[in-house]
Design a protein around this motif. Structure first.
Motif, PDB file in Angstrom:
ATOM      1  N   SER A 158      -6.125  -5.852  -4.533  1.00  0.00           N
ATOM      2  CA  SER A 158      -4.852  -5.197  -4.790  1.00  0.00           C
ATOM      3  C   SER A 158      -5.069  -3.774  -5.288  1.00  0.00           C
ATOM      4  N   GLN A 159      -6.082  -3.601  -6.155  1.00  0.00           N
ATOM      5  CA  GLN A 159      -6.341  -2.277  -6.728  1.00  0.00           C
ATOM      6  C   GLN A 159      -7.763  -2.211  -7.262  1.00  0.00           C
TER       7      GLN A 159
ATOM      8  N   THR B 152      -7.348  10.059  -3.864  1.00  0.00           N
ATOM      9  CA  THR B 152      -7.383  10.291  -2.429  1.00  0.00           C
ATOM     10  C   THR B 152      -8.790  10.676  -1.989  1.00  0.00           C
ATOM     11  N   VAL B 153      -9.077  10.439  -0.723  1.00  0.00           N
ATOM     12  CA  VAL B 153     -10.400  10.743  -0.181  1.00  0.00           C
ATOM     13  C   VAL B 153     -10.429  12.212   0.248  1.00  0.00           C
TER      14      VAL B 153
ATOM     15  N   ALA C 128      -9.167   4.004   0.956  1.00  0.00           N
ATOM     16  CA  ALA C 128      -7.927   4.774   0.876  1.00  0.00           C
ATOM     17  C   ALA C 128      -6.767   3.901   0.397  1.00  0.00           C
ATOM     18  N   GLY C 129      -6.041   4.397  -0.597  1.00  0.00           N
ATOM     19  CA  GLY C 129      -4.872   3.690  -1.113  1.00  0.00           C
ATOM     20  C   GLY C 129      -5.169   2.591  -2.105  1.00  0.00           C
TER      21      GLY C 129
ATOM     22  N   LEU D  78       0.822  -1.201   0.000  1.00  0.00           N
ATOM     23  CA  LEU D  78       0.000   0.000   0.000  1.00  0.00           C
ATOM     24  C   LEU D  78       0.858   1.254   0.000  1.00  0.00           C
ATOM     25  N   PRO D  79       0.334   2.369  -0.529  1.00  0.00           N
ATOM     26  CA  PRO D  79       1.054   3.646  -0.447  1.00  0.00           C
ATOM     27  C   PRO D  79       1.294   4.033   1.008  1.00  0.00           C
TER      28      PRO D  79
END
Length: 429
Positions: A410-411, A260-261, A247-248, A235-236
């Motif tokens: 994952s994404q 981003t939120v 998030a992320g 994760l970032p």
């Protein structure tokens, strides 16, 4: 021209070197492991048929004290043998006692250091705690760590918070708020990976011995912590502790930017609105922000629909068989450890050899237990079926939802189509 070589290794500190360490051809190699029998044989053989050269790696290999080294150097010189220290330059090779006396201080320091290391090695073999202060949550006992009843509850609570929310920074803040114990994030990460809290000891040589004292967390909890740490690495930065579950995870495929939120509130009203917007969109005009709730709703819909199908297509190895093999190997090694006292009583093994063998077996068991803990769960298909119900996700809090999303996703890719959009899920397997 006859060349011989001699090497000495202490089994507590090192393994015997291979014959390939010598930089030239040798006619015979004398090698001692722990004792000095081969060195005595070398000196005896040299009296009847002295070689031209004797190769060694270190001068201190010739004895346990400076006096022993000097005596054996005198014997070697008296026999007319030229001593060569391998790995040295030609100018630094030593052939006379006068030259060797210059090394006595270095030899003495080396043997003092070696004596300290041997003492630490003996403690390792006896599974005694390494030198230094005990980790927070423990005290040093006579021969093992004992639980510090005043500090251990805080450590246990720290681990449980991390297991519940999967956030290292959040757990560090929780520890400071509830117990007043302030630690850095790096210290918190060391706590999570420290074998001591799992009932094991880790030494400076990175070897681990299992079950040496009372653990603060169980093996199952330790395996879960390791898995969460590996998951968070994908994760970032800082998103592992973000309050929002998406998030992320979300990426805009139009501009290849992470999203981003963003929070928007109405003037003089408590109500807030959440959006997902690209962090660094190069498009002109920029990609528009999207409703957080709509993306969350569609994420739940897609994961419930696609996760069971993705898991069904996986070629799953025989995890039960793999785990059974490792468990059997651990049991076999443990059986050997249990037999060592009997072999010692029968005189087949001396105490030092038995302790060294036990130490090696226990470190091998620790490695096998680590492999066992890293294996994925065997019931992945049943888990996928359980989480494919929309109500499961809707009943969770944002932090709980964040935890489970990152177990599988994952994404999340946003595919824009004029004024509409849809999501595409990328699972971690």
């Amino acid at each position: 021209m006859k060349i011989i070589a001699y090497s000495y290794s202490d089994p507590l500190l090192e393994i015997a070197p291979p014959a390939s360490i010598w930089e030239r051809e040798v006619d015979r190699i004398y090698q001692d492991l722990g004792g000095r029998e081969q060195l005595q044989q070398l000196l005896k053989d040299c009296q009847s048929e002295p070689p031209e050269y004797l190769l060694i790696q270190r001068v201190e290999e010739l004895g346990d004290t400076v006096q022993q080294v000097c005596d054996r150097l005198s014997q070697i010189e008296a026999l007319g043998i030229q001593l060569i220290i391998e790995g040295k330059t030609a100018n630094s090779q030593v052939s006379t006692i006068t030259d060797l006396l210059k090394l006595l201080n270095e030899i003495q320091q080396s043997q003092h250091s070696r004596s300290i290391r041997k003492g630490h090695a003996r403690n390792r073999i006896k599974a005694l705690p390494p030198p230094g202060k005990a980790p927070y949550g423990y005290r040093r006992g006579k021969d093992r760590y004992t639980v510090d009843r005043s500090a251990a509850p805080a450590v246990k609570d720290f681990f449980e918070h991390f297991l519940l929310y999967g956030s290292l920074r959040g757990s560090v803040r929780y520890l400071a708020k509830k117990y007043g114990k302030k630690i850095s994030v790096s210290t918190g990460r060391r706590w999570l990976t420290n074998p001591v809290y799992r009932g094991d000891l880790e030494y400076q040589n990175d070897q681990v011995i299992s079950n040496t004292h009372i653990p603060i967390i169980s093996r199952e909890e330790a395996a879960q912590i390791d898995r969460l740490l590996r998951r968070n690495q994908r994760l970032p930065p800082r998103t592992a502790s973000a309050p929002r579950s998406l998030a992320g995870l979300v990426v805009c495929k139009e501009c290849d930017s992470s999203m981003t939120v963003a929070k928007v509130t109405s003037h003089r009203k408590d109500q807030e609105y959440l959006y997902l917007r690209p962090i660094s969109c190069p498009q002109k005009p920029k990609c528009k922000a999207l409703s957080y709730e709509k993306i969350l709703s569609q994420t739940i819909e897609v994961i419930c629909r696609d996760l069971p199908l993705a898991v069904a297509e996986l070629t799953m190895p025989d995890m039960e068989g793999i785990k059974g093999g490792i468990v059997s190997e651990i049991a076999a090694k443990q059986e050997i450890i249990d037999r060592l006292p009997i072999l010692t009583e029968e005189g087949i093994l001396d105490v030092e050899t038995a302790e060294l063998r036990s130490y090696k077996l226990r470190t091998e068991i620790s490695e096998l237990q680590s492999k066992l803990a890293q294996l994925p769960p065997v019931n992945l298909r049943s888990i996928a079926q359980a989480v494919s119900l929309p109500q499961f996700w809707l009943d969770l809090s944002e932090s709980e939802r964040r935890f489970y999303f990152r177990e599988f996703i994952s994404q999340i890719e946003i595919l824009r189509q004029d004024t509409s959009w849809q999501i595409q899920m990328v699972f971690i397997f």
